[in-house]
Scaffold this motif. Structure first.
Motif, PDB file in Angstrom:
ATOM      1  N   GLN A  54       0.877  -1.248  -0.252  1.00  5.15           N
ATOM      2  CA  GLN A  54      -0.131   0.087  -0.041  1.00  5.15           C
ATOM      3  C   GLN A  54       0.891   1.364  -0.108  1.00  5.15           C
ATOM      4  O   GLN A  54       0.454   2.171  -0.719  1.00  5.15           O
ATOM      5  N   LEU A  55       1.940   1.256   0.865  1.00  3.50           N
ATOM      6  CA  LEU A  55       2.544   2.436   0.964  1.00  3.50           C
ATOM      7  C   LEU A  55       3.724   2.461  -0.367  1.00  3.50           C
ATOM      8  O   LEU A  55       3.649   3.870  -0.822  1.00  3.50           O
ATOM      9  N   ALA A  56       3.845   1.573  -0.876  1.00  5.82           N
ATOM     10  CA  ALA A  56       4.719   1.742  -2.124  1.00  5.82           C
ATOM     11  C   ALA A  56       3.843   2.187  -3.302  1.00  5.82           C
ATOM     12  O   ALA A  56       4.138   3.196  -4.000  1.00  5.82           O
ATOM     13  N   ILE A  57       2.514   1.670  -3.393  1.00  9.66           N
ATOM     14  CA  ILE A  57       1.655   2.307  -4.547  1.00  9.66           C
ATOM     15  C   ILE A  57       1.263   3.758  -4.224  1.00  9.66           C
ATOM     16  O   ILE A  57       1.162   4.484  -5.079  1.00  9.66           O
ATOM     17  N   GLU A  58       0.889   4.273  -2.855  1.00 13.98           N
ATOM     18  CA  GLU A  58       0.779   5.379  -2.448  1.00 13.98           C
ATOM     19  C   GLU A  58       1.996   6.306  -2.746  1.00 13.98           C
ATOM     20  O   GLU A  58       1.710   7.533  -3.053  1.00 13.98           O
ATOM     21  N   THR A  59       2.899   5.971  -2.539  1.00 13.65           N
ATOM     22  CA  THR A  59       4.249   6.558  -2.970  1.00 13.65           C
ATOM     23  C   THR A  59       4.364   6.846  -4.373  1.00 13.65           C
ATOM     24  O   THR A  59       4.656   8.140  -4.763  1.00 13.65           O
ATOM     25  N   CYS A  60       4.051   5.982  -5.245  1.00 13.75           N
ATOM     26  CA  CYS A  60       3.744   6.051  -6.603  1.00 13.75           C
ATOM     27  C   CYS A  60       2.975   7.292  -6.935  1.00 13.75           C
ATOM     28  O   CYS A  60       3.207   8.128  -7.918  1.00 13.75           O
ATOM     29  N   ILE A  61       1.855   7.118  -6.322  1.00 12.40           N
ATOM     30  CA  ILE A  61       0.691   8.067  -6.450  1.00 12.40           C
ATOM     31  C   ILE A  61       1.204   9.610  -6.132  1.00 12.40           C
ATOM     32  O   ILE A  61       1.101  10.730  -6.819  1.00 12.40           O
ATOM     33  N   ASN A  62       1.871   9.690  -5.123  1.00 15.49           N
ATOM     34  CA  ASN A  62       2.422  10.853  -4.562  1.00 15.49           C
ATOM     35  C   ASN A  62       3.549  11.500  -5.735  1.00 15.49           C
ATOM     36  O   ASN A  62       3.566  12.611  -5.876  1.00 15.49           O
ATOM     37  N   ILE A  63       4.289  10.640  -6.040  1.00 19.83           N
ATOM     38  CA  ILE A  63       5.211  11.014  -6.978  1.00 19.83           C
ATOM     39  C   ILE A  63       4.833  11.373  -8.642  1.00 19.83           C
ATOM     40  O   ILE A  63       4.857  12.676  -8.977  1.00 19.83           O
ATOM     41  N   GLY A  64       3.729  10.606  -8.744  1.00 22.40           N
ATOM     42  CA  GLY A  64       3.001  11.031 -10.173  1.00 22.40           C
ATOM     43  C   GLY A  64       2.367  12.625  -9.971  1.00 22.40           C
ATOM     44  O   GLY A  64       2.575  13.343 -10.749  1.00 22.40           O
TER      45      GLY A  64
END
Length: 151
Positions: A54-64
């Protein structure tokens, strides 16, 4: 327009998020080396894998989202309204290809499932993702690193 103070902060936030993504990928890789039967029986390990995923995916979202904010200055992009739209905007500006877009759409949807209907999460699915699909996260990390190097 943000000016020099705001732009520097944005870049630092992007770097921080990139470091976090690398950390989460490394943690998920460690879990992925666990034998499947051991993973499925260990509630703490399965919960940790779900959370780090979850954190990895949310981090990708934040980066995007951060990249879109940076690009917004020059391109007048409409702000994305959903997590999937973040990846669609990254596709529109040429940062990811169509196959990557499809993978990241699935990733965003799986994040929503992890957060909103977590009781329906199948541990075997989580295991399959961390053993077969971490390359999607690594690929995203490489895209961001390239973006940072160019900018």
């Amino acid at each position: 327009m943000l000016g020099h103070w705001g732009e520097g902060k944005l870049d630092e936030k992007l770097l921080t998020q990139t470091r976090l993504l690398k950390k989460y990928i490394n943690l998920l890789e460690k879990v992925a080396h666990t034998e499947k039967n051991v993973f499925l029986k260990d509630e703490i390990l399965t919960a940790a894998a779900e959370r780090y995923l979850q954190l990895a995916i949310e981090t990708c979202i934040n980066i995007g989202n951060r990249i879109i904010a940076l690009e917004q200055i020059d391109r007048n992009l409409p702000p994305p309204e959903t997590y999937v739209e973040i990846f669609e905007t990254m596709f529109k500006i040429g940062l990811i290809n169509e196959q990557q877009l499809n993978n990241y759409r699935k990733m965003a949807r799986f994040r929503n499932k992890l957060v909103h209907v977590y009781w329906e999460i199948d541990h075997e699915t989580v295991y399959e993702i961390i053993t077969n699909n971490l390359s999607d996260l690594k690929e995203f990390l490489n895209i961001v690193v390239s973006y940072l190097q160019k900018n």
